[in-house]
Design a protein around this motif. Structure first.
Motif: not given
Lengths: 288, 128
Positions: A217-231, B84-90, A134-137
């Motif tokens: 917000l959703a994109g940032g959250m999932k990249s922080r919490l789950s680098p892979t495997g979340t859509k 979406e900015c995960e490594r795999q996405r990029v 939230i703060e970043h966005v």
């Protein structure tokens, strides 16, 4: 007891129809549709009170202790009266004076020790990352600091947002993240984004910008919490009365936020899984 | 420089238009599309020098969009702008043919710089 002086302790009655948990927790969110005045008031009939009332009735086990509906209404009126006074006080303050707002409006420092979300380790995982996002966005998009208040637990039906944008996540994280905006806050935010004041007929622009915000917000959250495997799905934006927060029994956290444009809140109803779940939504992910 | 903006968000399209205008593009040189399908048509008819494409649209994923227009023979730079900015996405985007990847939210300065870098980059030089 979060709001002292509101709740009297001598008006309990016994009834087989009431369950202490159902009747004991009472909370409501009052959010000014104008400027940031979001605040939680928690009234809780604590276990001590329940026990005391149970002792007073002299009945153990069979009877449940409930709250007389009339008394509950009276107490709710008293609580609303206190809130109304607080709002009147705050309305004279500058909207940007966050510290002042925090001192005078924040009636509740946080939920009680019995708060279910306090017990949920999974939910706790989301608080810090989402706060950072939230703060970043807001910093990058609007060069605007945001103050994220103490999280609270949402109750069914508690809502005073005019616009709710939500994104559904599936895979390693399942659930929904949503941003809830009063119309006044939304107008100021989108006006800043677009560089001009919005007209009355620009509701579509409000919805669109709200959707973009929640996607970030959703994109940032999932990249922080789950680098892979979340859509994640595309954002859905609806009027506050039609909010589409999914609820499969998990706790829903509310992060009240304050910025120069006013108040809003971010709601999280998510669960983090060790492995991505089968059946994650198709067509909205990497596509590779 | 002709630029095509493909994004289903009018807010983002407007922001990107403003940034491109600051870079010296006239309004005639900027065309936008509110969906992937519309974008595919305009790539053919407008023949832009640069395509800015959203990573996620309602009717089409950004990666699929890039793959499609590369498959149709489009060789100019494509910049994917995604929340979406995960490594795999990029990696997926670059493998599909994206020339650069910018994460939302972005500042006007960042996007300007990336566009300038991209347009000044030798044509065959890969992103990674």
């Amino acid at each position: 007891m979060a709001v002292s002086g509101v709740w009297e302790r001598d008006h309990f009655w016994t009834s087989r129809q009431f369950h202490p948990r159902r009747a004991g927790w009472l909370g409501f969110l009052l959010m000014d549709a104008g400027r940031w005045r979001g605040q939680w008031v928690w009234g809780a009939m604590s276990g001590t009170e329940s026990s005391r009332a149970r002792r007073r009735t002299g009945k153990a086990g069979g009877n449940r202790v409930g709250l007389c509906a009339l008394c509950a209404l009276q107490r709710m009126r008293a609580a609303l009266s206190i809130l109304h006074e607080a709002l009147a006080r705050v309305s004279t303050e500058a909207a940007s004076d966050c510290e002042s707002w925090r001192e005078t409006v924040w009636l509740v420092s946080g939920p009680s020790p019995d708060d279910p979300c306090r017990k949920s380790a999974v939910s706790q995982q989301f608080i810090q990352p989402v706060t950072e996002v939230i703060e970043h966005v807001f910093d990058v998009l609007l060069a605007m600091p945001v103050e994220v208040g103490a999280r609270t637990l949402a109750l069914a039906g508690d809502r005073d947002a005019d616009l709710v944008g939500s994104v559904v996540l599936s895979g390693a994280i399942t659930g929904v993240i949503a941003i809830c905006l009063p119309m006044s806050t939304a107008r100021r935010l989108v006006g800043l984004l677009k560089g001009h004041e919005l007209g009355e007929d620009e509701e579509e622009a409000l919805r669109d910008a709200t959707g973009e915000l929640v996607e970030m917000l959703a994109g940032g959250m999932k990249s922080r919490l789950s680098p892979t495997g979340t859509k994640m799905s595309c954002a859905e934006v609806v009027g506050g009365g039609d909010r589409i927060i999914q609820d499969d029994g998990q706790s829903r956290l509310v992060l009240p936020c304050m910025c120069e444009c006013g108040a809003f809140s971010v709601e999280i109803s998510c669960r983090l899984h060790a492995e991505p779940r089968a059946g994650a939504m198709s067509g909205s992910g990497s596509g590779a | 420089m002709k630029v095509l903006i493909v994004d289903d968000s009018s807010t983002t399209r407007e922001m990107e238009r403003g940034i491109l205008a600051q870079l010296g593009c006239s309004q005639d040189e900027i065309l936008d599309a509110a969906s992937g399908e519309e974008g595919l048509n305009k790539v053919t008819s407008f023949d832009p020098d640069l395509v800015l494409v959203d990573g996620k649209m309602r009717d089409m994923d950004g990666v699929a969009f890039v793959r499609t227009i590369r498959g149709n023979g489009f060789t100019k730079p494509i910049m994917m702008v995604s929340s979406e900015c995960e490594r795999q996405r990029v990696l997926d985007a670059v493998q599909a043919g994206a020339s650069d990847f910018v994460v939302k939210p972005f500042t006007p300065d960042l996007l300007s710089q990336r566009i300038e870098d991209l347009m000044g980059r030798p044509e065959q030089q890969p992103l990674i």
